[in-house]
Design a protein around this motif. Structure first.
Motif, mmCIF file in Angstrom:
data_model
loop_
_atom_site.group_PDB
_atom_site.id
_atom_site.type_symbol
_atom_site.label_atom_id
_atom_site.label_comp_id
_atom_site.label_asym_id
_atom_site.label_seq_id
_atom_site.Cartn_x
_atom_site.Cartn_y
_atom_site.Cartn_z
ATOM 1 N N ARG A 29 0.828 -1.206 0.000
ATOM 2 C CA ARG A 29 0.000 0.000 0.000
ATOM 3 C C ARG A 29 0.865 1.260 0.000
ATOM 4 O O ARG A 29 0.553 2.246 -0.684
ATOM 5 C CB ARG A 29 -0.957 -0.012 1.191
ATOM 6 C CG ARG A 29 -2.063 -1.050 1.062
ATOM 7 C CD ARG A 29 -3.139 -0.864 2.111
ATOM 8 N NE ARG A 29 -2.665 -1.193 3.452
ATOM 9 C CZ ARG A 29 -2.687 -2.415 3.967
ATOM 10 N NH1 ARG A 29 -3.138 -3.438 3.246
ATOM 11 N NH2 ARG A 29 -2.258 -2.635 5.198
ATOM 12 N N GLU A 30 1.949 1.245 0.756
ATOM 13 C CA GLU A 30 2.824 2.424 0.785
ATOM 14 C C GLU A 30 3.584 2.578 -0.534
ATOM 15 O O GLU A 30 3.809 3.708 -0.994
ATOM 16 C CB GLU A 30 3.791 2.331 1.967
ATOM 17 C CG GLU A 30 3.099 2.449 3.309
ATOM 18 C CD GLU A 30 3.921 3.192 4.347
ATOM 19 O OE1 GLU A 30 5.157 3.233 4.212
ATOM 20 O OE2 GLU A 30 3.301 3.726 5.299
ATOM 21 N N ALA A 31 3.975 1.468 -1.157
ATOM 22 C CA ALA A 31 4.624 1.549 -2.474
ATOM 23 C C ALA A 31 3.670 2.158 -3.495
ATOM 24 O O ALA A 31 4.058 3.016 -4.303
ATOM 25 C CB ALA A 31 5.072 0.159 -2.923
ATOM 26 N N ASP A 106 13.892 0.257 4.349
ATOM 27 C CA ASP A 106 13.140 1.029 5.343
ATOM 28 C C ASP A 106 11.911 0.270 5.837
ATOM 29 O O ASP A 106 11.425 0.530 6.947
ATOM 30 C CB ASP A 106 12.695 2.371 4.753
ATOM 31 C CG ASP A 106 13.831 3.361 4.598
ATOM 32 O OD1 ASP A 106 14.918 3.125 5.170
ATOM 33 O OD2 ASP A 106 13.645 4.371 3.886
ATOM 34 N N HIS A 107 11.401 -0.630 5.012
ATOM 35 C CA HIS A 107 10.214 -1.395 5.380
ATOM 36 C C HIS A 107 10.547 -2.799 5.871
ATOM 37 O O HIS A 107 9.681 -3.674 5.912
ATOM 38 C CB HIS A 107 9.235 -1.456 4.196
ATOM 39 C CG HIS A 107 8.509 -0.171 3.980
ATOM 40 N ND1 HIS A 107 9.099 0.920 3.385
ATOM 41 C CD2 HIS A 107 7.233 0.214 4.295
ATOM 42 C CE1 HIS A 107 8.230 1.919 3.340
ATOM 43 N NE2 HIS A 107 7.105 1.517 3.877
ATOM 44 N N GLY A 108 11.805 -3.010 6.230
ATOM 45 C CA GLY A 108 12.179 -4.220 6.934
ATOM 46 C C GLY A 108 12.501 -5.426 6.084
ATOM 47 O O GLY A 108 12.711 -6.524 6.623
ATOM 48 N N ARG A 109 12.578 -5.266 4.760
ATOM 49 C CA ARG A 109 12.972 -6.400 3.937
ATOM 50 C C ARG A 109 14.480 -6.576 4.010
ATOM 51 O O ARG A 109 15.229 -5.600 4.072
ATOM 52 C CB ARG A 109 12.536 -6.212 2.485
ATOM 53 C CG ARG A 109 11.021 -6.214 2.263
ATOM 54 C CD ARG A 109 10.338 -7.511 2.679
ATOM 55 N NE ARG A 109 10.793 -8.695 1.984
ATOM 56 C CZ ARG A 109 10.028 -9.447 1.185
ATOM 57 N NH1 ARG A 109 8.770 -9.111 0.958
ATOM 58 N NH2 ARG A 109 10.502 -10.529 0.634
ATOM 59 N N PRO A 110 14.975 -7.812 3.993
ATOM 60 C CA PRO A 110 16.415 -8.063 4.093
ATOM 61 C C PRO A 110 17.193 -7.461 2.923
ATOM 62 O O PRO A 110 16.643 -7.238 1.838
ATOM 63 C CB PRO A 110 16.522 -9.590 4.072
ATOM 64 C CG PRO A 110 15.166 -10.087 4.442
ATOM 65 C CD PRO A 110 14.190 -9.055 3.948
ATOM 66 N N ALA A 111 18.484 -7.238 3.167
ATOM 67 C CA ALA A 111 19.333 -6.636 2.140
ATOM 68 C C ALA A 111 19.351 -7.467 0.859
ATOM 69 O O ALA A 111 19.399 -6.917 -0.248
ATOM 70 C CB ALA A 111 20.749 -6.448 2.677
#
Length: 224
Positions: A29-31, A106-111
């Protein structure tokens, strides 16, 4: 003909188009909100179609791409053409890739996940290579090749095509996307060297002079 109005917050409830479900998550939703604010209707609808076409083709080819990563890759892939995100010193693909990577971290997905989407966007105008990488990389190029170049349309059924275009129409898209490419790159022509993007600048500006690879080699600082 103007484009059909687009909801300000698509994805706020579970949304399925042509059998493809848009993930109903806070990240998605934020994307959507970010790209809807930055992009005009042409780029926004194109980016959503890229996700949908890419997801349809990935499924048909047995590729299992993470839906959130596929969505961000599709939505952000042309973000570097927009006034809010484009720079003047690097390729527009890198602008979008950098924005997507920062957004995912920023939204917590891994590198690792963020890097796959970075690759998907950075390479989406580079033929062949994305198809040899992860499904999250390939899915974006599959969608772009479908929507911009019309490649392998036979992999999309008439019903699927109608459903996607009903949700995200493409009036005068060929001319509008070419203009969007030009407007996003005209003030950084050097960044188009070695890419297909210099074709766009040459189309709109007869005075545009392409850098020549052979000439660069022959004129290099190495003595002969």
């Amino acid at each position: 003909m103007s484009e059909m109005p687009v909801s300000e917050t698509p994805g706020s409830e579970t949304e399925t188009i042509a059998g493809i479900t848009v993930p109903d998550t806070h990240l998605v939703r934020e994307a959507t909100a970010l790209v809807r604010e930055a992009a005009d209707d042409t780029l926004f609808n194109h980016s959503r179609r890229v996700f949908l076409w890419g997801s349809l083709k990935a499924a048909a080819r047995g590729l299992d791409a993470d839906p959130e990563l596929a969505y961000v890759g599709g939505l952000f892939h042309d973000l570097g053409l927009t006034a809010a995100y484009r720079t003047k010193d690097q390729r527009f693909e890198i602008d979008g890739a950098d924005a997507a990577r920062a957004f995912l971290l920023d939204h917590g997905r891994p590198a690792h996940d963020a890097h796959q989407v970075w690759l998907a966007i950075a390479l989406h105008t580079t033929p062949e290579i994305p198809h040899r990488l992860s499904p999250e990389v390939a899915v974006v190029t599959l969608g772009v090749e479908t929507d911009v170049l019309g490649l392998d349309l036979d992999e999309i059924t008439d019903e699927q095509r109608a459903a996607v275009l009903a949700a995200h129409p493409r009036p005068d898209f060929k001319n509008r996307i070419l203009r969007a490419f030009h407007d996003g790159m005209a003030d950084r022509p050097d960044t188009t060297f070695g890419t297909m993007n210099d074709d766009v600048l040459a189309y709109f500006d007869p005075a545009f002079v392409r850098a020549d690879f052979v000439g660069i080699i022959q004129g290099s600082a190495w003595p002969e």
